[in-house]
Design a protein around this motif. Sequence first.
Motif, PDB file in Angstrom:
ATOM      1  N   SER A   1       1.559  14.878   2.903  1.00  0.00           N
ATOM      2  CA  SER A   1       0.574  14.968   1.821  1.00  0.00           C
ATOM      3  C   SER A   1      -0.615  15.802   2.291  1.00  0.00           C
ATOM      4  CB  SER A   1       0.098  13.565   1.411  1.00  0.00           C
ATOM      5  OG  SER A   1      -0.937  13.638   0.453  1.00  0.00           O
TER       6      SER A   1
ATOM      7  N   LEU B   1      -8.294   4.930   3.902  1.00  0.00           N
ATOM      8  CA  LEU B   1      -6.880   4.538   3.960  1.00  0.00           C
ATOM      9  C   LEU B   1      -6.632   3.505   5.065  1.00  0.00           C
ATOM     10  CD1 LEU B   1      -4.014   4.888   2.904  1.00  0.00           C
ATOM     11  CD2 LEU B   1      -3.733   6.813   4.473  1.00  0.00           C
TER      12      LEU B   1
ATOM     13  N   ASP C   1      -5.403  -0.385   4.679  1.00  0.00           N
ATOM     14  CA  ASP C   1      -4.179  -0.883   5.315  1.00  0.00           C
ATOM     15  C   ASP C   1      -4.451  -2.178   6.065  1.00  0.00           C
ATOM     16  OD1 ASP C   1      -1.381  -0.534   6.313  1.00  0.00           O
ATOM     17  OD2 ASP C   1      -2.430  -0.345   8.235  1.00  0.00           O
TER      18      ASP C   1
ATOM     19  N   VAL D   1     -10.724   7.378  -0.072  1.00  0.00           N
ATOM     20  CA  VAL D   1      -9.622   6.519  -0.505  1.00  0.00           C
ATOM     21  C   VAL D   1     -10.251   5.214  -0.959  1.00  0.00           C
ATOM     22  CG1 VAL D   1      -7.635   5.141   0.227  1.00  0.00           C
ATOM     23  CG2 VAL D   1      -7.765   7.555   0.830  1.00  0.00           C
TER      24      VAL D   1
ATOM     25  N   GLN E   1       2.064   2.191  -3.363  1.00  0.00           N
ATOM     26  CA  GLN E   1       1.046   2.835  -4.204  1.00  0.00           C
ATOM     27  C   GLN E   1       0.836   4.296  -3.832  1.00  0.00           C
ATOM     28  OE1 GLN E   1      -1.004   1.501  -6.637  1.00  0.00           O
ATOM     29  NE2 GLN E   1      -0.281  -0.603  -6.556  1.00  0.00           N
ATOM     30  N   MET E   2       1.178   4.660  -2.585  1.00  0.00           N
ATOM     31  CA  MET E   2       0.875   6.011  -2.118  1.00  0.00           C
ATOM     32  C   MET E   2       1.839   7.051  -2.678  1.00  0.00           C
ATOM     33  SD  MET E   2      -0.153   5.153   1.837  1.00  0.00           S
ATOM     34  CE  MET E   2      -0.644   6.842   2.258  1.00  0.00           C
TER      35      MET E   2
ATOM     36  N   THR F   1      -7.388   8.404  -4.618  1.00  0.00           N
ATOM     37  CA  THR F   1      -7.542   9.395  -3.547  1.00  0.00           C
ATOM     38  C   THR F   1      -8.167  10.660  -4.153  1.00  0.00           C
ATOM     39  OG1 THR F   1      -5.437  10.521  -3.923  1.00  0.00           O
ATOM     40  CG2 THR F   1      -5.363   8.517  -2.583  1.00  0.00           C
TER      41      THR F   1
ATOM     42  N   LEU G   1       0.844  -1.205   0.000  1.00  0.00           N
ATOM     43  CA  LEU G   1       0.000   0.000   0.000  1.00  0.00           C
ATOM     44  C   LEU G   1       0.876   1.251   0.000  1.00  0.00           C
ATOM     45  CD1 LEU G   1      -2.799   1.334   0.167  1.00  0.00           C
ATOM     46  CD2 LEU G   1      -2.698   1.054   2.657  1.00  0.00           C
ATOM     47  N   LEU G   2       1.908   1.231   0.823  1.00  0.00           N
ATOM     48  CA  LEU G   2       2.848   2.367   0.883  1.00  0.00           C
ATOM     49  C   LEU G   2       3.441   2.657  -0.491  1.00  0.00           C
ATOM     50  CD1 LEU G   2       4.299   4.414   2.723  1.00  0.00           C
ATOM     51  CD2 LEU G   2       6.079   2.699   3.089  1.00  0.00           C
TER      52      LEU G   2
ATOM     53  N   LEU H   1       4.478   8.438  -1.614  1.00  0.00           N
ATOM     54  CA  LEU H   1       4.876   9.509  -0.702  1.00  0.00           C
ATOM     55  C   LEU H   1       6.350   9.842  -0.934  1.00  0.00           C
ATOM     56  CD1 LEU H   1       3.091   8.173   2.500  1.00  0.00           C
ATOM     57  CD2 LEU H   1       2.316  10.003   0.976  1.00  0.00           C
TER      58      LEU H   1
ATOM     59  N   TYR I   1      -5.197   2.243  -6.536  1.00  0.00           N
ATOM     60  CA  TYR I   1      -5.205   3.093  -5.343  1.00  0.00           C
ATOM     61  C   TYR I   1      -5.667   4.465  -5.780  1.00  0.00           C
ATOM     62  CZ  TYR I   1      -3.352   5.956  -1.484  1.00  0.00           C
ATOM     63  OH  TYR I   1      -3.210   6.856  -0.444  1.00  0.00           O
TER      64      TYR I   1
END
Lengths: 241, 241, 241
Positions: A81, C170, C174, C200, A42-43, C189, A39-40, A45, C187
């Motif tokens: 974000s 989110l 997770d 999300v 895909q984010m 947002t 998931l991280l 960041l 994904y």
Amino acid sequence: MINVNELTKIPMDCTLSEFVGTTVLDTIGLVIPGVEPSLLAQMHLDKPYKSLGILSSRTGAAGQINAVDEAVKSTNTEVISIQLPRDTKGWGGHGNFIIIGGENVSDVRRAVEISLEFTAKYAGELYISEAGHLEFTYSASADQALSFAFGAPLGKPFGFFCGSPAAIGLVMADLAVKSSPVEIIRYMTPDIGTSHSNEVIVAVTGEASAVKNAVLTARDIGLQLLVSMGSCPETPTQPYL
Amino acid sequence: MINVNELTKIPMDCTLSEFVGTTVLDTIGLVIPGVEPSLLAQMHLDKPYKSLGILSSRTGAAGQINAVDEAVKSTNTEVISIQLPRDTKGWGGHGNFIIIGGENVSDVRRAVEISLEFTAKYAGELYISEAGHLEFTYSASADQALSFAFGAPLGKPFGFFCGSPAAIGLVMADLAVKSSPVEIIRYMTPDIGTSHSNEVIVAVTGEASAVKNAVLTARDIGLQLLVSMGSCPETPTQPYL
Amino acid sequence: MINVNELTKIPMDCTLSEFVGTTVLDTIGLVIPGVEPSLLAQMHLDKPYKSLGILSSRTGAAGQINAVDEAVKSTNTEVISIQLPRDTKGWGGHGNFIIIGGENVSDVRRAVEISLEFTAKYAGELYISEAGHLEFTYSASADQALSFAFGAPLGKPFGFFCGSPAAIGLVMADLAVKSSPVEIIRYMTPDIGTSHSNEVIVAVTGEASAVKNAVLTARDIGLQLLVSMGSCPETPTQPYL
């Protein structure tokens, strides 16, 4: 497991460890101790933090961003974000979805708690009538969240004024910047920088007294124009400026 | 200065010189005699006018744009910006934010006054039910605002039909253009040309009788489909077509 | 012709041949036997079908897309466009505007009928409270609509979870992906892949039991978090997962 055939029996006092709290403007604060790696990824960041804090509201943007600004100022965390959905529960503005990063979950949890506290305070400068809304915020010393969202110079005074329908925001802004020697750092409209909200938004910097005066002038004009549309605005908490 | 602790005491008859008036659909008309230069620079307007007139609504687009079309036709002014926020106070369409430029404030004030008058008239072809909405407009001779917003050929008949949920707009448009020899000049959907509104919008040109017939056919179909969803639409003023 | 001065007399049982039906979530199903050629040209559809079926709702996306997935699976039709307006009648999510193509009108009419039937069923996994909403969907074997909208691998299990305000989505995601060995395929947002909705959204694939478990975990977490905001959600029909 929740029984979906008995939705009314779900308790309102949430016991999940991810839950931090809720406040006005349909705002919820949550934490994720260590995001699941796929998931991280895909984010996307920019900065790889182990723990995430999340503040998210149906209504309001500047107040919550200023609240998070206070939170990251006083904790070992950073904003990573800020997204502004087109929301406000039927009104013409934004909600918010803000992610805070930190090295450990106690830091981000504390940051989310502070964000929730200041959200309640700063919501006092959100005025909602049947016709539209106004939002104001002021910081004597902008930190990382206001810089991230609006390009505020770090450590300098920051002022924000927003009006909906958009015409009100433009006239407020014109009279506000005429009233004080401030510098415009952000100009946003339905097609520029917003998520197609029905707002004109202006953010300014400058000397503290000039910035505060500009915000108060914008508020004074905005309230007169909003009320001319035929209904009286309310604020979810108490005006603080 | 307004006392923010007594919001209910703010007078509804606004005395600010920038105030022109309000009308249906949460529409406000304002003027700015001479925009503050640093704000003007941020606005990135194509043409440097001294005075700005502003029309802005929570609900409605084509009717107000047609109203402004009438206003610029009969005054020494010009449309310099039309933006369509995603609004309509909880419905699936747009509001509007329209800027008119002129050399002096009396010209733009008059243009805004005319825009407000025609907005009340043209709002009669906006139909809102609990399920969705329909909007129609017609001009025998499109001027600069309709050209700016929809590419209408100057001086030619112009017709506009819009339905929400979007499927209604598409079927209306199909039957309308089948009913009359008109030329499609604009096709808009949630992902094409709108601010993600839940509408299909089609604008047409052609001979006056053909364009008008297409609009009336679209209206006839649209009303039947909208009512099929289970509630009766209302219009804020009076149908005029 | 409809008399616009007697809007209340328009019959709710629509007799237009284009009308197929309506269902929950302000959903309407329509067909166009042969689109007018100049309109078809403006639509820029990838595939030139003679007949179009249209499903369109004010509220909901994944449920309707899954419903259309069932419809194209069992008819000689194909999804040719899926657009997600920013709607939900004042809530923070999407509506939908889906176009199905086929060689003849009876095929697309049948596809729209099936879509309407499954929309009523799949709407049971949409939960709406005063504060926000949650949407879930599951398919044991994704077909063309789910592939079109979310990149679902054809013939594979597909799971979808969505929460609003976005923070809820989110945290749900997770914990869902931590609970099961699934692969994230989408994904979304407020700024990524949505129409600026306050959500999300995560879509996953994998083994059937893992995907279903991930969806159920997301639902369990999401309901607890949504209720923590102070109001109980309702679903338009009946939970089916």
